[in-house]
Design an enzyme around this catalytic site. Structure first.
Site, PDB file in Angstrom:
ATOM      1  N   LYS A 287       0.800  -1.227   0.000  1.00  0.00           N
ATOM      2  CA  LYS A 287       0.000   0.000   0.000  1.00  0.00           C
ATOM      3  C   LYS A 287       0.832   1.276   0.000  1.00  0.00           C
ATOM      4  O   LYS A 287       0.381   2.311  -0.518  1.00  0.00           O
ATOM      5  CB  LYS A 287      -0.962   0.008   1.199  1.00  0.00           C
TER       6      LYS A 287
ATOM      7  N   ASP B  61      -9.911   2.864   2.113  1.00  0.00           N
ATOM      8  CA  ASP B  61      -9.940   2.261   3.453  1.00  0.00           C
ATOM      9  C   ASP B  61     -10.556   3.215   4.468  1.00  0.00           C
ATOM     10  O   ASP B  61     -11.342   2.816   5.329  1.00  0.00           O
ATOM     11  CB  ASP B  61      -8.524   1.880   3.899  1.00  0.00           C
TER      12      ASP B  61
END
Length: 460
Positions: free
Chosen positions: A268, A304
């Site tokens: 990420k 997220d």
């Protein structure tokens, strides 16, 4: 043939290129603006001036929702993509082409028009502002992105016709991707789908997508996204790429012209250097979990934090504690601060907690600093409890009625922390809710279609 839909701002050439493509295909051409004029008996300028933009968009939606079935070439108004019901209808069994041009070119092409201004800005400033506001929507809704200010209409027409015939992805690059996938642990069923499509010469007009990570074969994303593609009649496919080398993955992603990636651990942060642009939220969080490619340019974003924020939107702002100091914790801190919460981050490694605290200007400490009476919201952004492993992050005697407990771990749905929190009378949010809401955000970035959470919830 697939329906062909041209999207883009005023001045991008839709009304010029659309008839050329339609004539070459031998199918009707419909310009939604012209259809509105025909139905109302008024020009677009008159409608904007008398009824306003919102009323015009209502006319536009009515036309789009009532387009005839069968092969067509369609050109839509520049703002059509701002309504998800329009995008849903336009994308059904269609290839969507975004005709992109610079703000300067668009301003020159539309200068002197009769359409009323949408803002108090100058013409050039308004064109730039509207383009910037809508660009992400155009890119999400498109399967093919073409520079309409760098190629002639005839050249653009040829590219569109070739993509309509052969698909928007290069077959040779897909064969290379398939060889690469054969070196991974991709499940046989997913590999066979890719094999079959390439072997038969078929392609994905609406894109090829994957979750990338190491590991990521446990991901349930294919069982969510592929049924959604089918539901919205998109010729697309979503698979899994578990591989330790991010550079190798991204090379395949670029060469094959894949549309989108879901990014999980440990990539990420590292994937950010492969993105041409990064959204402000992802840059502030310091992590990207969604990559979208359009016209050879990649945009990195983060959903997220939306997966954490949206389940908490009806929870009164208060003092929150986040356990953990990794990427998920950063997303949680960002989400909580966007809701007006005070945040404390606690981590076993004090230095990492301090680093998070300094990044987000919040309090930091170690788990032993936790005091039940000090916090209204508790978020577990660690792996504690994954797979049902004991002991729980907190015991029921460390919790009290009225607290909101959100465990980002979603396997099992009732983690040890959630079980302890329920016994203590807490309001509980399982980690599946984060997955649901972040998946909604990803699907919209991938396709331009906004989902209702229940559409994902029923698939998991």
């Amino acid at each position: 043939m697939k329906r062909i839909v041209l999207i883009g701002p005023r001045g991008s050439g839709k009304s010029t290129i659309g008839p050329m493509v339609a004539q070459a295909c031998g199918v009707p051409f419909i310009d939604t603006d012209e259809e509105i004029v025909s139905r109302t008996g008024r020009t677009v300028e008159e409608l904007f001036r008398a009824d306003g933009e919102d009323a015009f968009r209502d006319y536009e939606t009515e036309v789009i929702q009532n387009l005839p079935e069968g092969p067509l070439v369609i050109a839509t108004g520049g703002g059509a993509v701002c309504r998800t019901e329009n995008v849903r209808m336009l994308r059904r069994e269609a290839m969507v082409v975004f005709l992109e041009a610079s703000a300067a070119v668009l301003a020159d092409r539309t200068r002197g028009g009769m359409r009323p201004a949408l803002t108090s800005l100058s013409h050039d400033e308004e064109v730039a502002a509207v383009l910037e506001r809508r660009r992400a929507r155009y890119r999400a809704a498109a399967d093919l992105c073409l520079r309409a200010d760098e190629e002639t209409p005839a050249a653009l027409c040829r590219v569109i016709l070739e993509a309509a015939e052969k698909g928007s992805l290069p077959v040779n690059a897909l064969s290379e991707l398939l060889s690469f996938l054969d070196t991974t642990m991709i499940p046989a069923g997913e590999r066979n789908v890719v094999h079959t499509r390439i072997r038969t010469g078929a392609s994905w007009h609406n894109g090829l997508y994957a979750v990338i990570g190491n590991p990521c074969l446990h991901s349930i994303s294919p069982s969510v996204f592929n049924p959604l593609f089918e539901k919205y009649r998109l010729d697309a496919f979503y698979t899994r790429i578990e591989h330790p080398d991010l550079a190798a993955i991204m090379a395949q992603f670029n060469r094959a012209g894949m549309k989108g990636l879901s990014v999980t651990i440990p990539f990420k942060q590292d994937v950010m250097r492969y993105c041409d642009a990064i959204t402000p939220d992802a840059r502030e969080i310091g992590a990207v979990n969604t990559v979208v490619q359009c016209g050879g340019r990649t945009m990195g974003s983060n959903t997220d934090w939306l997966g954490i924020r949206r389940p908490l939107e009806d929870t009164p702002a208060g003092e929150a504690v986040v356990f953990g100091a990794g990427g998920a914790a950063y997303a949680a801190i960002y989400a909580l601060q966007s809701l007006g919460c005070g945040v404390t981050v606690l981590n076993r490694t004090a230095a990492r907690a301090r680093e998070a605290g300094e990044r987000f200007d919040c309090a930091a400490g170690v788990p032993d600093d936790y005091k039940a009476d000090a916090f209204d919201i508790i978020i577990n952004a660690t792996s504690v409890g994954m797979g049902g492993a004991l002991p729980p992050l907190l015991r029921r005697d460390q919790l009290h009625e009225g607290q909101t407990v959100f465990d980002l771990v979603y396997t099992p749905p009732a983690t040890p922390l959630i079980r302890e929190a329920r016994a203590a009378g807490c309001i509980c949010i399982p980690g599946t809710e984060m997955f649901i809401h972040q998946a909604c955000g990803q699907f919209e970035r991938f396709t331009g279609i906004a989902l209702e959470p229940d559409e994902v919830r029923e698939l998991i």
